[in-house]
Design an enzyme around this catalytic site. Structure first.
Site, PDB file in Angstrom:
ATOM      1  NE  ARG A  80      -4.053   1.957   0.482  1.00  0.00           N
ATOM      2  CZ  ARG A  80      -4.361   2.944  -0.369  1.00  0.00           C
ATOM      3  NH1 ARG A  80      -3.634   3.128  -1.458  1.00  0.00           N
ATOM      4  NH2 ARG A  80      -5.383   3.733  -0.114  1.00  0.00           N
ATOM      5  N   GLY A  81       0.940   1.925  -1.126  1.00  0.00           N
ATOM      6  CA  GLY A  81       1.888   2.998  -1.349  1.00  0.00           C
ATOM      7  C   GLY A  81       2.004   4.046  -0.261  1.00  0.00           C
ATOM      8  CG  ASP A  83      -0.098   2.306   4.806  1.00  0.00           C
ATOM      9  OD1 ASP A  83      -0.546   3.454   4.971  1.00  0.00           O
ATOM     10  OD2 ASP A  83      -0.775   1.267   4.951  1.00  0.00           O
ATOM     11  NE  ARG A  85       4.606   4.262  -4.587  1.00  0.00           N
ATOM     12  CZ  ARG A  85       4.875   3.462  -5.626  1.00  0.00           C
ATOM     13  NH1 ARG A  85       6.105   3.411  -6.104  1.00  0.00           N
ATOM     14  NH2 ARG A  85       3.937   2.721  -6.148  1.00  0.00           N
ATOM     15  N   GLY A 113      -9.339   3.351 -11.767  1.00  0.00           N
ATOM     16  CA  GLY A 113     -10.473   2.487 -11.469  1.00  0.00           C
ATOM     17  C   GLY A 113     -10.153   1.479 -10.394  1.00  0.00           C
ATOM     18  CD  GLU A 147      -0.931  -5.371  -6.109  1.00  0.00           C
ATOM     19  OE1 GLU A 147      -0.688  -4.429  -6.871  1.00  0.00           O
ATOM     20  OE2 GLU A 147      -0.332  -5.562  -5.025  1.00  0.00           O
TER      21      GLU A 147
END
Length: 529
Positions: A80-81, A83, A85, A113, A147
């Site tokens: 989750r970016g 959090d 990245r 989307g 994912e």
């Protein structure tokens, strides 16, 4: 003229192609059913339909369902970016890249989307390992949930290795969907429906992934965690799959069946499983295929091939014990001076290690006792697979009958497909009558080894050469096939050899009940034989 036993055996070698359920093969006459007046069905390599008479044609270039996917990436990163990245994730990616590990990292800014992109799906499928960084807001993203669903699907179906990192969350929060994960899933239930298939799939993926062994991190030195992750990934990538012929038929079904017997979900027990069947039926190939499908789920894996042959010499078992430990302890050489000492060392070094061990072509209890005498030698979750031609050997070693898988000969359709793959390679404009093809199939009796050898022998040849080859085989069996099948005969007890020779020379074509009745009247004790 009275024949010696050696002469009888020599005359019987043709029949060794069916010893247990197979080896009584028939003679072949290419003259039968080959009249020019009789319409031919043909096996047209080019699937041609230009003939005036309708022909049954087969496309010999049909692909195998067991073809394995191409691997484009060593590692796929799921995260989750917002959090992670800009700190943990970027440092992890840089560390992996520095040691040459090809890593897929998604550009989250390009996401549009709620549907995961085909390119992302493909990247997951073409990766060897997936690292899933579970952070506080991971479950709030439908992309992340798609994912992890795809990742767990590939773990089950394609053998993808999944390694979770629990970044400032507890594994129980992920598995039980508590705290932030519970809140996020509640919001998804409102939006998509509590009982929607989508939400159910996401919940199951989180539950399964949350139960995997990984790295917990709450606070402290991130660089140390990254170093451990890189080291583990490097170790995993250094463990390569075994070579398995790509032209296999029916292997996927057998691998899935064996997975069920292995009960891989249970990690609190040690299971021994037997693969039993006659020579040339594909036990070793199946063992290699199941190894490749599951070996990354274990701390170590060892495949010891040709144990019967390699243990003949006086120090053969000691060398096998050394090789076993060498494979499982990743290159640590431990000298062994005798079998007893080797057995003790195996128990000491592996009793707390979850390992996959495959013992191929075992033919006596001494080999099993030296390499895997007791389940207590190995850590919880370990699986020991034994291939043998002797079913009783498995039973006497204490293996449950439910854990013995009989590897059977190929069915007719499977045998035909395998023959096509080997006898009709490339763009050969050759037509072979169905009569000749079925003679070859009858000769091979579903044995993959026989089909591969004969297919290679007949590849590129015309009908005349097929007929000549079959006539020759009726008189003198193929040496490579016979060498494998003769091991089945050599491994029999003396009384069983006597029974076999009587059947081969005097009872071909007779019913089982008739043969047993006659031989029992001569005190041959066929129930044991």
């Amino acid at each position: 003229m009275v024949q010696t036993k050696d002469q009888i055996l020599g005359n019987s070698l043709l029949i060794v192609n069916l010893l247990s359920s197979l080896i009584l093969m028939g003679s072949f006459s290419s003259k039968a059913s080959s009249s020019s007046e009789e319409a031919k069905r043909s096996y047209d390599v080019m699937a041609s339909s230009s003939s005036e008479e309708p022909k049954r044609s087969y496309d010999v270039m049909a692909s195998s369902s067991s073809e394995k996917p191409r691997r484009s990436y060593d590692v796929f990163l799921s995260f989750r970016g917002p959090d992670v990245r800009n700190h943990f994730l970027s440092h992890l990616y840089a560390a992996l890249d520095q040691v040459g590990i090809s890593t897929y990292i998604d550009n989250e800014e390009l996401r549009k989307g709620e549907q995961i992109s085909p390119a992302l799906m493909k990247a997951i499928e073409e990766s060897q390992i997936a690292i899933v960084v579970f952070s506080e807001n991971y479950a709030s993203s439908t992309w992340c949930l798609e994912e992890i669903s795809k990742i767990m699907e590939c773990k089950e179906k394609k053998g993808l290795k999944v390694l979770p990192v629990f970044y400032k969350v507890e594994p129980r929060e992920v598995r039980g969907q508590k705290q932030s994960y519970g809140k996020a899933m509640g919001e998804h239930e409102i939006k998509f429906g509590k009982n929607s298939e989508q939400v159910k799939r996401w919940k199951k993926a989180l539950y399964d992934a949350g139960g995997l062994s990984g790295w917990p991190y709450t606070d402290g030195y991130e660089a140390g965690l990254i170093q451990r992750i890189v080291q583990e990934i490097s170790t995993q990538l250094s463990r390569t799959p075994l070579y398995v012929d790509k032209d296999l038929v029916g292997i996927d079904f057998r691998v899935q069946k064996l997975k069920t017997i292995l009960n891989l979900q249970s990690e609190d027990d040690v299971l021994m499983v037997g693969l039993w069947g006659q020579g040339g039926v594909g036990k070793t190939t199946l063992a290699k295929a199941i190894h490749n499908a599951i070996f990354r789920d274990f701390q170590g894996a060892s495949f010891l091939e040709c144990i019967r042959e390699n243990s003949i010499n006086s120090n053969g078992l000691v060398l096998l014990q050394e090789n076993l430990l060498l494979q499982l302890l990743l290159g640590k050489e431990l000298p062994i001076y005798n079998i007893g000492g080797g057995s003790q060392l195996i128990k000491q070094r592996l009793c707390n290690k979850k390992v996959l061990i495959i013992l191929d072509d075992v033919d006596n209890a001494r080999q099993l006792n030296a390499l895997a005498k007791e389940r207590e030698w190995f850590g919880e979750g370990s699986r020991i697979i034994i291939t043998t031609r002797n079913k009783h050997l498995l039973t006497s070693h204490g293996i449950n009958p439910d854990h013995i898988y009989e590897v059977k000969a190929l069915k007719e359709g499977e045998a035909l497909e395998l023959l096509r793959k080997h006898a009709f390679r490339g763009n050969q404009e050759i037509e072979i009558s169905s009569n000749l093809v079925h003679q070859v199939l009858h000769y091979a009796r579903g044995l993959p080894l026989a089909l591969q050898v004969l297919g290679a022998l007949l590849c590129g040849r015309g009908e005349d050469e097929w007929e000549s080859t079959l006539q020759k085989l009726a008189e003198t069996p193929d040496g490579e096939i016979n060498a494998v099948l003769k091991v089945s005969y050599d491994g029999l007890e003396l009384y069983a050899k006597e029974i076999f020779l009587h059947i081969a020379c005097f009872f071909r074509g007779r019913s089982t009940e008739y043969i047993k009745k006659v031989l029992d009247s001569c005190d041959f004790h066929t129930t044991m034989g």
